[in-house]
Write a protein that holds these residues in place. Structure first.
Motif, short mmCIF file in Angstrom:
data_model
loop_
_atom_site.label_atom_id
_atom_site.label_comp_id
_atom_site.label_asym_id
_atom_site.label_seq_id
_atom_site.Cartn_x
_atom_site.Cartn_y
_atom_site.Cartn_z
N LYS A 189 -16.96 13.67 -38.17
CA LYS A 189 -17.74 14.67 -37.45
C LYS A 189 -18.45 15.64 -38.40
CE LYS A 189 -18.87 16.99 -33.65
NZ LYS A 189 -19.97 17.70 -34.32
N LEU A 190 -19.72 15.90 -38.11
CA LEU A 190 -20.50 16.83 -38.92
C LEU A 190 -20.28 18.26 -38.41
CD1 LEU A 190 -23.81 14.77 -38.95
CD2 LEU A 190 -22.18 14.97 -40.83
N GLU A 191 -19.98 19.15 -39.33
CA GLU A 191 -19.77 20.55 -38.96
C GLU A 191 -20.70 21.43 -39.77
OE1 GLU A 191 -18.01 21.22 -36.48
OE2 GLU A 191 -16.60 19.55 -36.25
N ALA A 192 -20.97 22.61 -39.26
CA ALA A 192 -21.89 23.55 -39.90
C ALA A 192 -23.24 22.88 -40.17
CB ALA A 192 -21.29 24.09 -41.20
N LEU A 193 -23.93 22.56 -39.08
CA LEU A 193 -25.20 21.85 -39.17
C LEU A 193 -26.29 22.70 -39.81
CD1 LEU A 193 -25.31 20.09 -35.67
CD2 LEU A 193 -24.52 19.15 -37.86
N ASP A 194 -27.17 22.00 -40.54
CA ASP A 194 -28.28 22.65 -41.23
C ASP A 194 -29.61 22.34 -40.55
OD1 ASP A 194 -26.84 23.73 -43.70
OD2 ASP A 194 -26.27 21.61 -43.76
N ASN A 195 -29.59 22.12 -39.24
CA ASN A 195 -30.80 21.78 -38.49
C ASN A 195 -31.89 22.84 -38.61
OD1 ASN A 195 -28.99 19.82 -37.55
ND2 ASN A 195 -29.94 19.75 -35.54
N ASP A 196 -31.50 24.10 -38.73
CA ASP A 196 -32.46 25.20 -38.69
C ASP A 196 -33.10 25.49 -40.05
OD1 ASP A 196 -31.88 25.50 -36.00
OD2 ASP A 196 -30.35 27.04 -36.36
N ARG A 197 -32.79 24.72 -41.06
CA ARG A 197 -33.32 25.00 -42.39
C ARG A 197 -34.85 24.90 -42.42
NH1 ARG A 197 -31.31 25.25 -47.62
NH2 ARG A 197 -32.84 24.73 -49.23
N TYR A 198 -35.40 23.97 -41.64
CA TYR A 198 -36.85 23.78 -41.60
C TYR A 198 -37.30 23.96 -40.14
CZ TYR A 198 -35.63 21.81 -46.09
OH TYR A 198 -35.12 21.64 -47.36
N PRO A 199 -37.66 25.19 -39.76
CA PRO A 199 -37.95 25.50 -38.35
C PRO A 199 -39.09 24.70 -37.74
CG PRO A 199 -37.72 27.51 -39.68
CD PRO A 199 -37.78 26.37 -40.64
N GLU A 200 -39.96 24.13 -38.58
CA GLU A 200 -41.09 23.38 -38.04
C GLU A 200 -40.69 22.03 -37.47
OE1 GLU A 200 -40.89 22.01 -42.40
OE2 GLU A 200 -40.41 23.80 -41.20
N SER B 63 -38.54 19.32 -35.11
CA SER B 63 -37.93 19.25 -33.77
C SER B 63 -36.92 18.12 -33.75
CB SER B 63 -39.00 19.04 -32.70
OG SER B 63 -39.71 17.84 -32.94
N TRP B 64 -36.06 18.12 -32.73
CA TRP B 64 -34.96 17.17 -32.68
C TRP B 64 -34.96 16.41 -31.36
CZ3 TRP B 64 -32.75 16.59 -37.25
CH2 TRP B 64 -32.88 17.64 -38.17
N THR B 65 -34.78 15.10 -31.44
CA THR B 65 -34.78 14.23 -30.27
C THR B 65 -33.38 14.18 -29.67
OG1 THR B 65 -36.48 12.87 -31.32
CG2 THR B 65 -35.33 11.92 -29.43
N LYS B 66 -33.28 14.48 -28.38
CA LYS B 66 -32.01 14.42 -27.68
C LYS B 66 -31.77 13.00 -27.14
CE LYS B 66 -31.36 18.76 -28.40
NZ LYS B 66 -30.36 19.18 -29.43
N VAL B 67 -30.53 12.69 -26.82
CA VAL B 67 -30.17 11.33 -26.39
C VAL B 67 -30.96 10.90 -25.16
CG1 VAL B 67 -28.32 9.94 -25.38
CG2 VAL B 67 -27.89 11.26 -27.45
#
Length: 304
Positions: free
Chosen positions: A273-284, A286-290
């Motif tokens: 399991k991935l913890e402490a995600l770094d998704n917000d590092r590059y605000p430009e 976007s992320w695809t949901k399931v």
């Protein structure tokens, strides 16, 4: 190639092509490193987009070094067993150091193998072992961990049984699972490659974090028919099955049946399991949901 560029090794592969295209979209010059015997049809799109297609023997460190002179980052998207992940990627790393490349991104793109017990996943062990070379090299490196590719849910996937309308799982149905599409992973990798700021050794991302019930619910909404989770046993039983299957071979295969089950066990036990995600590092980005991904796949199928 006189101007600064990013070199992408394994550029003819699925992820490598996506990374190369994302770099080009950012206006970055890209040297696409491919094997000398690569069919031109596999690199035609990259060539037309402006990448410099560069056939090179991954066993020839001096030749690799020459090709990497002037690179601002080397991205490895090589995939394979020890001869690729240790030897070929090791040569790429050695050449990067010799060419004084400022940043190296290894071909990890996986579950969090820093938390997974050694011996529980052959392919993740290869990645962990390569980090010994990374640490000794002295180069600045960043590993991107994105969980399983969401793309594994597409088509005739072992993750979703469309005939029975079941989503198989082991362990607890409430276990949170991380997924990221290859496209989103590639876009993030391109951002890391050209980031002028220091990047940490590990960056963890997940396009969506869901349970098997969430996956079943998403598929139900997309298809308009009921999908349900299907328990196939406890984690310990799957570990036993893996040990038995390994007795019948597959050590020289990239993804034998037992290797796929190792990934399943690492996911559903929560070990990777991935913890402490770094998704917000590059605000430009976007992320695809399931649910969005599954709907995209259904639309693709309807157009065929």
């Amino acid at each position: 190639m006189a101007s600064p560029f990013v070199a992408v090794a394994g550029a003819s592969g699925g992820l490598g092509q996506l990374i190369t295209m994302d770099l080009l979209k950012r206006g970055v010059a890209v040297k696409a490193l491919v094997r000398p015997d690569t069919d031109p049809s596999r690199t035609e799109k990259l060539h037309n987009a402006g990448a410099a297609i560069t056939p090179v023997d991954l066993s020839d460190v001096p030749a690799l070094t020459r090709e990497l002179n002037g690179a601002i980052c080397v991205v490895s998207s090589l995939q394979g067993l020890k001869d690729v992940m240790h030897t070929a990627q090791g040569n790429l790393l050695e050449a990067s150091v010799a060419a004084k490349v400022p940043k190296f991104i290894p071909s990890d793109f996986a579950l969090d193998f820093t938390k997974i017990k050694p011996g529980s996943n052959r392919n993740l062990d290869l990645r962990r072992e390569f980090h010994t070379q990374l640490r000794k090299s002295g180069i600045t490196w960043t590993s991107i961990l994105n969980g399983p590719f969401m793309d594994l849910m597409a088509g005739d996937s072992p993750m979703i049984n469309h005939k029975s309308r079941k989503v198989p799982y082991i362990g607890q149905m409430t276990q949170q699972l991380d997924f990221t599409t290859m496209e989103d992973t590639a876009a993030y990798t391109a951002a890391v490659a050209v980031d002028p700021n220091p990047t940490p050794n590990f960056l963890r991302i997940a396009g969506d974090t869901v349970t098997v019930q969430d996956i079943a619910d998403a598929q139900t909404k997309v298809e308009g028919v009921q999908y349900t989770p299907s328990w196939i046993g406890p984690v310990w039983f799957m570990e036993f099955v893996i040990r038995v299957l390994r007795l019948f071979g597959g050590q020289n295969e990239t993804l034998p049946i037992w290797q796929g089950l190792q990934y399943m066990t690492n996911m559903h036990s929560g070990a990777g399991k991935l913890e402490a995600l770094d998704n917000d590092r590059y605000p430009e980005l976007s992320w695809t949901k399931v649910e969005e991904f599954l709907r995209q796949q259904k639309n693709k199928q309807s157009k065929k």
